[in-house]
Design a protein around this motif. Structure first.
Motif, mmCIF file in Angstrom:
data_model
loop_
_atom_site.group_PDB
_atom_site.id
_atom_site.type_symbol
_atom_site.label_atom_id
_atom_site.label_comp_id
_atom_site.label_asym_id
_atom_site.label_seq_id
_atom_site.Cartn_x
_atom_site.Cartn_y
_atom_site.Cartn_z
ATOM 1 N N PHE A 75 6.252 13.716 9.814
ATOM 2 C CA PHE A 75 5.500 12.667 10.500
ATOM 3 C C PHE A 75 4.712 13.172 11.701
ATOM 4 O O PHE A 75 4.325 12.386 12.553
ATOM 5 C CB PHE A 75 6.466 11.562 10.954
ATOM 6 N N ARG A 76 4.438 14.439 11.777
ATOM 7 C CA ARG A 76 3.761 14.982 12.952
ATOM 8 C C ARG A 76 2.294 14.579 13.050
ATOM 9 O O ARG A 76 1.726 14.565 14.133
ATOM 10 C CB ARG A 76 3.902 16.497 12.996
ATOM 11 N N ASN A 77 1.643 14.264 11.950
ATOM 12 C CA ASN A 77 0.215 13.942 11.981
ATOM 13 C C ASN A 77 -0.058 12.441 11.967
ATOM 14 O O ASN A 77 -1.210 12.030 11.933
ATOM 15 C CB ASN A 77 -0.499 14.594 10.792
ATOM 16 N N ARG A 78 1.000 11.620 11.955
ATOM 17 C CA ARG A 78 0.814 10.174 11.920
ATOM 18 C C ARG A 78 1.244 9.568 13.243
ATOM 19 O O ARG A 78 2.225 10.000 13.840
ATOM 20 C CB ARG A 78 1.650 9.553 10.799
ATOM 21 N N PRO A 79 0.509 8.561 13.699
ATOM 22 C CA PRO A 79 0.972 7.854 14.911
ATOM 23 C C PRO A 79 2.216 7.037 14.573
ATOM 24 O O PRO A 79 2.400 6.610 13.437
ATOM 25 C CB PRO A 79 -0.208 6.955 15.277
ATOM 26 N N PRO A 80 3.067 6.809 15.551
ATOM 27 C CA PRO A 80 4.282 6.032 15.266
ATOM 28 C C PRO A 80 3.945 4.580 14.929
ATOM 29 O O PRO A 80 2.973 4.017 15.421
ATOM 30 C CB PRO A 80 5.080 6.122 16.565
ATOM 31 N N SER A 81 4.762 4.011 14.082
ATOM 32 C CA SER A 81 4.573 2.604 13.710
ATOM 33 C C SER A 81 4.873 1.724 14.928
ATOM 34 O O SER A 81 5.512 2.171 15.876
ATOM 35 C CB SER A 81 5.505 2.240 12.555
ATOM 36 N N PRO A 82 4.437 0.474 14.903
ATOM 37 C CA PRO A 82 4.708 -0.413 16.045
ATOM 38 C C PRO A 82 6.200 -0.587 16.326
ATOM 39 O O PRO A 82 6.617 -0.678 17.475
ATOM 40 C CB PRO A 82 4.071 -1.740 15.634
ATOM 41 N N GLY A 83 7.003 -0.599 15.273
ATOM 42 C CA GLY A 83 8.448 -0.729 15.462
ATOM 43 C C GLY A 83 9.043 0.470 16.178
ATOM 44 O O GLY A 83 9.866 0.341 17.085
ATOM 45 N N ILE A 84 8.622 1.658 15.773
ATOM 46 C CA ILE A 84 9.106 2.885 16.410
ATOM 47 C C ILE A 84 8.593 2.968 17.851
ATOM 48 O O ILE A 84 9.325 3.364 18.754
ATOM 49 C CB ILE A 84 8.677 4.131 15.609
#
Length: 104
Positions: free
Chosen positions: A26-35
């Protein structure tokens, strides 16, 4: 003895793997709103729970025992708001509390 070493190495390997997997995938994705919500609010909630747990057994009617606790909490909070460094505030507040319970 070798079984203990093997079990320790396996446990260390599994722990390392589970800690590295999220960073690898998950290094290239922004965190989800929940995270993002959890990243923002879990640390303060954890600290509130820890402070409540630490203060639950204080004998407030005995001033000699309550003063070191109050001073330790106030110094820890003040240092944290001033320096924004959890290590400095926690260690200083704990050291002051330990000194006060020995002196008083």
């Amino acid at each position: 003895m070798t079984q203990v070493i093997i079990a320790t190495c396996v446990a260390a390997g599994v722990t390392l793997f589970t800690r590295l997997v999220p960073f690898l995938f998950f290094r290239n994705r922004p965190p989800s709103p929940g995270i993002a919500y959890l990243q923002r609010y879990i640390p303060p909630m954890t600290m509130v729970i820890l402070v409540a747990y630490c203060l639950k057994d204080v004998e407030w009617h005995d001033i000699a025992r309550a003063i070191p606790v109050v001073v330790g909490v106030v110094v820890t909070a003040a240092l944290h708001f001033w320096k924004r460094n959890p290590l400095i505030s926690i260690f200083t507040g704990t050291a002051l509390y330990m000194i006060l319970i020995r002196v008083m």
